[in-house]
Design a protein around this motif. Structure first.
Motif, PDB file in Angstrom:
ATOM      1  N   SER A 186       0.784  -1.230   0.000  1.00 28.77           N
ATOM      2  CA  SER A 186       0.000   0.000   0.000  1.00 28.77           C
ATOM      3  C   SER A 186       0.818   1.284   0.000  1.00 28.77           C
ATOM      4  N   MET A 187       2.122   1.192   0.222  1.00 28.87           N
ATOM      5  CA  MET A 187       2.943   2.413   0.277  1.00 28.87           C
ATOM      6  C   MET A 187       4.411   2.016   0.237  1.00 28.87           C
ATOM      7  N   SER A 193      -3.605   1.952  -3.557  1.00 27.99           N
ATOM      8  CA  SER A 193      -2.814   2.982  -2.887  1.00 27.99           C
ATOM      9  C   SER A 193      -1.330   2.806  -3.164  1.00 27.99           C
ATOM     10  N   GLY A 194      -0.831   1.575  -3.055  1.00 28.73           N
ATOM     11  CA  GLY A 194       0.579   1.323  -3.326  1.00 28.73           C
ATOM     12  C   GLY A 194       0.942   1.602  -4.769  1.00 28.73           C
ATOM     13  N   ASP A 209       1.180   5.317  -5.174  1.00 25.86           N
ATOM     14  CA  ASP A 209       2.407   5.838  -4.572  1.00 25.86           C
ATOM     15  C   ASP A 209       3.607   5.556  -5.473  1.00 25.86           C
ATOM     16  N   HIS A 241       3.863  14.905  -5.050  1.00 23.85           N
ATOM     17  CA  HIS A 241       3.573  14.645  -3.641  1.00 23.85           C
ATOM     18  C   HIS A 241       3.055  15.886  -2.919  1.00 23.85           C
ATOM     19  N   GLY A 271      -1.499   7.275  -0.896  1.00 21.94           N
ATOM     20  CA  GLY A 271      -1.270   6.843  -2.270  1.00 21.94           C
ATOM     21  C   GLY A 271      -2.394   7.232  -3.209  1.00 21.94           C
TER      22      GLY A 271
END
Length: 453
Positions: A134-135, A179-180, A183, A263, A285
């Motif tokens: 996820s990140m 999410s990952g 990111d 970001h 993310g």
């Protein structure tokens, strides 16, 4: 072990062991026993109800089977979602202190950060068993934490041991892989910003950090539909890419390898508490994914123009004094955010003579620099389709905002950090406002006239 990860570990100063693969969960105990200097200490599994069910109980059993002394696990509620608040870190830290134990975090970003900071404050190592791709913070140092109502990144070392079972990652909720993926997609425009920063002499490239973070991105992003379908074999590239991103930050000693202006959109929306009251809360993310698309579209509009001697001369004539820029910052922003942006922008502001030198440097190298940047980037529409296939956001509405909100964030993003990006070059050339308008003009990435099929 992945050869790039092995190379990164040989130069990283904090993480010493990374184990990624299918069925790795059963070997957690022996990995921890053989990789950490446990000595007389016990170990403490820290999880929430969800990650305990996904992997924590198996981790606890594996640790006991390996002959380690295991404390009763510290398990937080699964609902509402655990938040990275400092009081939770204090709870973990005191349990570790009272029991004389080393932490084994079982979870994703929040649990990793909480155990990371608690262990850092006790000056002792810890292990993380990841449960979702996820990140990219599993191998990163520092922990974003809310304390006294303010979100800050608190210094602390990265984990000594990172363990990732691909079957567990594939079984995680779909929003976690989205999410990952979001990111990691940021490394595309973020890398372009670093190339540009290097070209103007602001933040030189670190060859090994660049190799680590960029070398695996293409493979990591290559199978979005398989990731969304939960294919464990597809997760190897994504997980390795996320781990390499964190290792690149260890090697570099900062976050430059892993992020650029994309970001800053996420950071600014987080300051506005965007999605904080969602269940689960809107992930970092997911917000980064929209910032990534915004920056990819901005680069495409930038490339439709040419850096010429005439453009440089025009830019020098129109370059404002610092006082004018600071006044603009304070007219758009207020309070501590305005102070922050003024300080960061002042650090990278240069007077007209120095600007002439910088823009001439860009002009002289543009024939080779532009193709290099174009090679680094993925076309915005192609990247949008990839994000959508992976279950990541592809339009602003996916994270509860509109295209107008994204447009309004561009200038704040340019002011937000002293790090140099294409937003700064566009401002220096006097193109910024026109390029932002073009990104959101009819026919653009998010206009009603050009929906994604």
């Amino acid at each position: 072990m992945n050869a790039a990860i092995e190379k990164g570990l040989s130069h990283a100063d904090q993480t010493k062991v990374v184990e990624v693969g299918r069925g790795v969960l059963a070997r957690v105990g022996e990995i921890v026993r053989d990789s950490m200097d446990v000595g007389e200490a016990s170990v403490l599994v820290v999880a929430d109800e969800r990650t305990w069910a996904a992997a924590g109980e198996a981790v606890d059993a594996s640790l006991r089977a390996a002959g380690l002394r295991v404390e009763d696990a510290l398990i937080f509620p699964g609902t509402p979602a655990l938040y990275a608040a400092y009081e939770h870190c204090e709870t973990i830290r005191e349990r570790l202190r009272e029991t004389g134990s080393l932490g084994v975090a079982v979870g994703a970003g929040t649990l990793n950060d909480l155990v990371k900071l608690a262990s850092g404050e006790l000056e002792q190592p810890y292990t993380v068993v990841g449960t979702a791709a996820s990140m990219d913070g599993y191998t990163g140092f520092g922990a974003p934490m809310t304390r006294d109502g303010v979100k800050v990144t608190m210094p602390c070392p990265a984990p000594q041991v990172v363990i990732f079972d691909l079957d567990v990652a594939a079984a995680a909720p779909p929003n976690m892989v989205g999410s990952g993926y979001g990111d990691l997609s940021a490394k595309i425009p973020g890398g372009a910003d670093w190339l540009l920063s290097d070209a103007v002499g602001w933040e030189p490239l670190h060859p090994l950090a660049w190799e680590l973070v960029q070398g695996g991105v293409a493979e990591a992003l290559a199978r979005p539909a398989d990731l969304a379908a939960g294919d464990p074999d597809a997760y190897a590239g994504l997980v390795n890419g996320l781990i390499l991103s964190g290792l690149s930050m260890q090697v570099y000693g900062g976050t430059r390898p892993a992020s650029g202006a994309e970001h800053y959109f996420s950071h600014l929306w987080e300051l506005d508490h965007l999605g904080q009251d969602w269940e689960p809360p809107l992930s970092h993310g997911f917000k980064v994914a929209i910032g990534t698309l915004a920056m990819s579209a901005f680069y495409e509009r930038f490339f439709l123009r040419d850096v010429t001697a005439e453009a440089v001369e025009k830019a020098i004539v129109g370059w404002p004094a610092w006082e004018t820029i600071e006044a603009d910052i304070r007219s758009r922003l207020s309070g501590t955010l305005a102070d922050h942006c003024a300080k960061e922008t002042r650090a990278k502001y240069i007077e007209a003579p120095a600007l002439r030198e910088r823009l001439t440097q860009v002009l002289d190298s543009w024939g080779t620099l532009k193709p290099q940047l174009e090679k680094q980037l993925i076309p915005a529409r192609e990247l949008q389709a990839m994000l959508k296939a992976a279950g990541a956001p592809s339009v602003p509405e996916d994270i509860g905002i509109t295209a107008a909100t994204v447009k309004d964030t561009f200038l704040s993003a340019a002011y937000y950090r002293s790090r140099y990006s294409v937003l700064d070059l566009a401002r220096e050339l006097g193109w910024f406002d026109e390029l932002v308008d073009e990104v959101f003009a009819p026919g653009g990435l998010w206009s009603e006239l050009s929906p994604l099929d």
